[in-house]
Write an enzyme that holds these catalytic residues in place. Structure first.
Site, PDB file in Angstrom:
ATOM      1  N   GLY A   1       7.296  -1.372   5.735  1.00 45.58           N
ATOM      2  CA  GLY A   1       8.698  -1.753   5.714  1.00 45.58           C
ATOM      3  C   GLY A   1       9.612  -0.834   6.500  1.00 45.58           C
TER       4      GLY A   1
ATOM      5  CB  CYS B   1       1.498   6.587  11.542  1.00 41.34           C
ATOM      6  SG  CYS B   1       3.078   6.018  12.157  1.00 41.34           S
TER       7      CYS B   1
ATOM      8  CD  GLU C   1      -2.864  -1.129   2.416  1.00 43.48           C
ATOM      9  OE1 GLU C   1      -4.072  -1.393   2.284  1.00 43.48           O
ATOM     10  OE2 GLU C   1      -2.325  -0.953   3.524  1.00 43.48           O
TER      11      GLU C   1
END
EC number: 2.1.1.192
Length: 365
Positions: A178, A357, A108
């Site tokens: 990541g 987040c 995403e």
């Protein structure tokens, strides 16, 4: 004693995607173009189309010979990622895109529009191996590293969207899926490509690019030595090692002190102020004494070269934690600033579509 969490610094051995034009440097691209029976100057035309005009389909590159466009597409423009779903929030200001990669891997990215700027939150890995328990991405584990082409293509797609709207992609934050510094070489190469002026890149200022890390101290120092002007954001989340060992398991490898020492080296070398990311979790890391300790440690380690970005915890499926109440959040800010450290609360976008987040999980729902 808590059971040690297994971290994944190296991606699983999986096939990387086919080579894309965005993976190649200028000279290699010229060689590939010549192998297709085209003169070298066609490589410059391709680069101008891709980086300058944001054209990702050679069939639409009208300055290339029509008879050669299909060959150029097959050799240099494999379909790296296919958009599967767009989700909008914040009255259309935020868009999360779910991408399917060539091997079926999902990722995403999030495009956020603000007054006067547009920011892309880019993924550097499919999944994440850092295993932070409050982060949906970290709980899913690491599938693989992304290639330069896959990261550049995220940027080109967002830049193209903004161009169609009459705007411009101005900022990039490596805060998607990541740990960027665990895919170090490709992330650095991507930064150099997206920041280079056309026809070598998209011309996004390095000062408008942020690289976030959970605190891979040696890689932070290595990044400083690259002599780039990107901003470093460190996901600290607590000032004490005891709790950080739990919230950010990589702390068992590099302590708070080691991470802040590396951050100071980055600030001194780059001349850029370091951003400290702190997800505020109710009754976990929001105590007044932790705010005091955070301010003292940051002031001591980084002086005036630091800013705290306080993030109200974003909900994730099955999480046992939630955000701190506003009065405690405000008191936390006041106490950090009392130590002489600037502290602001992040304007969280995309929470309703799990685009904020710590919420990216690349689930095909």
């Amino acid at each position: 004693m808590a059971t040690p969490v297994k971290l994944q610094f190296a991606a699983p051995k999986r096939g990387m995607p086919p080579v894309h034009m965005a993976d190649l440097d200028e000279e290699t691209l010229k060689e590939r173009v010549q192998e297709l029976g085209l003169p070298k100057f066609r490589a410059d035309q391709i680069r101008r189309q891709y980086y300058g005009r944001l054209q990702g389909d050679p069939m639409e590159m009208t300055d290339l010979p029509e008879s050669k466009r299909a060959a150029v597409k097959e050799a240099l423009f494999p379909e790296l990622m296919q958009p599967m779903r767009n989700m909008d929030a914040d009255d259309g200001e935020t868009r999360k895109t779910l991408w399917r990669l060539h091997d079926g891997t999902m990722l995403e990215s999030v495009l956020m529009r603000y007054p006067g700027r547009a920011t892309l939150c880019i993924s550097s890995q499919a999944g994440c191996g850092m295993a932070c328990p409050f982060c949906a991405t970290g709980q899913g584990g690491l599938d693989r590293n992304l290639s330069v082409g896959e990261m550049v293509e995220q940027a080109r797609a967002a830049a193209s969207t903004m161009q169609e709207e009459g705007g411009r992609l101005s900022n990039i934050v490596f805060m998607g899926m990541g740990e960027p510094l665990a895919n170090y070489k490709r992330v650095v190469e991507t930064i150099r490509k997206v920041s280079a002026p056309a026809p070598d890149g998209f011309g996004i200022s390095q000062r408008n690019i942020t690289v976030s890390t959970v605190g891979l101290a040696p890689a932070i120092r290595k990044l400083a030595d690259e002599e780039m002007k990107v901003r470093l954001a460190v996901s600290l989340h607590t000032p004490d090692d005891e709790l950080r060992d739990e919230l950010v398991p990589v702390n068992n490898r590099w302590s708070v002190e080691e991470v802040l020492d590396a951050a100071r080296y980055y600030a001194d070398t780059s001349g850029r102020r370091v951003s400290i990311e702190y997800a505020l979790i109710r009754d976990m890391n929001d105590q007044p004494w932790r705010a005091d300790l955070l301010g003292k440690k940051l002031r001591g380690a980084l002086g005036t070269k630091v800013h705290v970005n306080l993030i109200p915890l974003n909900p994730t499926p099955g999480s046992k934690w939630d955000a701190s109440p506003k009065d405690r959040q405000d008191e936390f800010v006041r106490r950090v600033e009392a130590q002489g450290v600037p502290c602001t609360v992040r304007d969280t976008k995309g929470q309703e579509i799990a685009a904020a987040c710590g919420q990216l999980a690349a689930e095909e729902r």
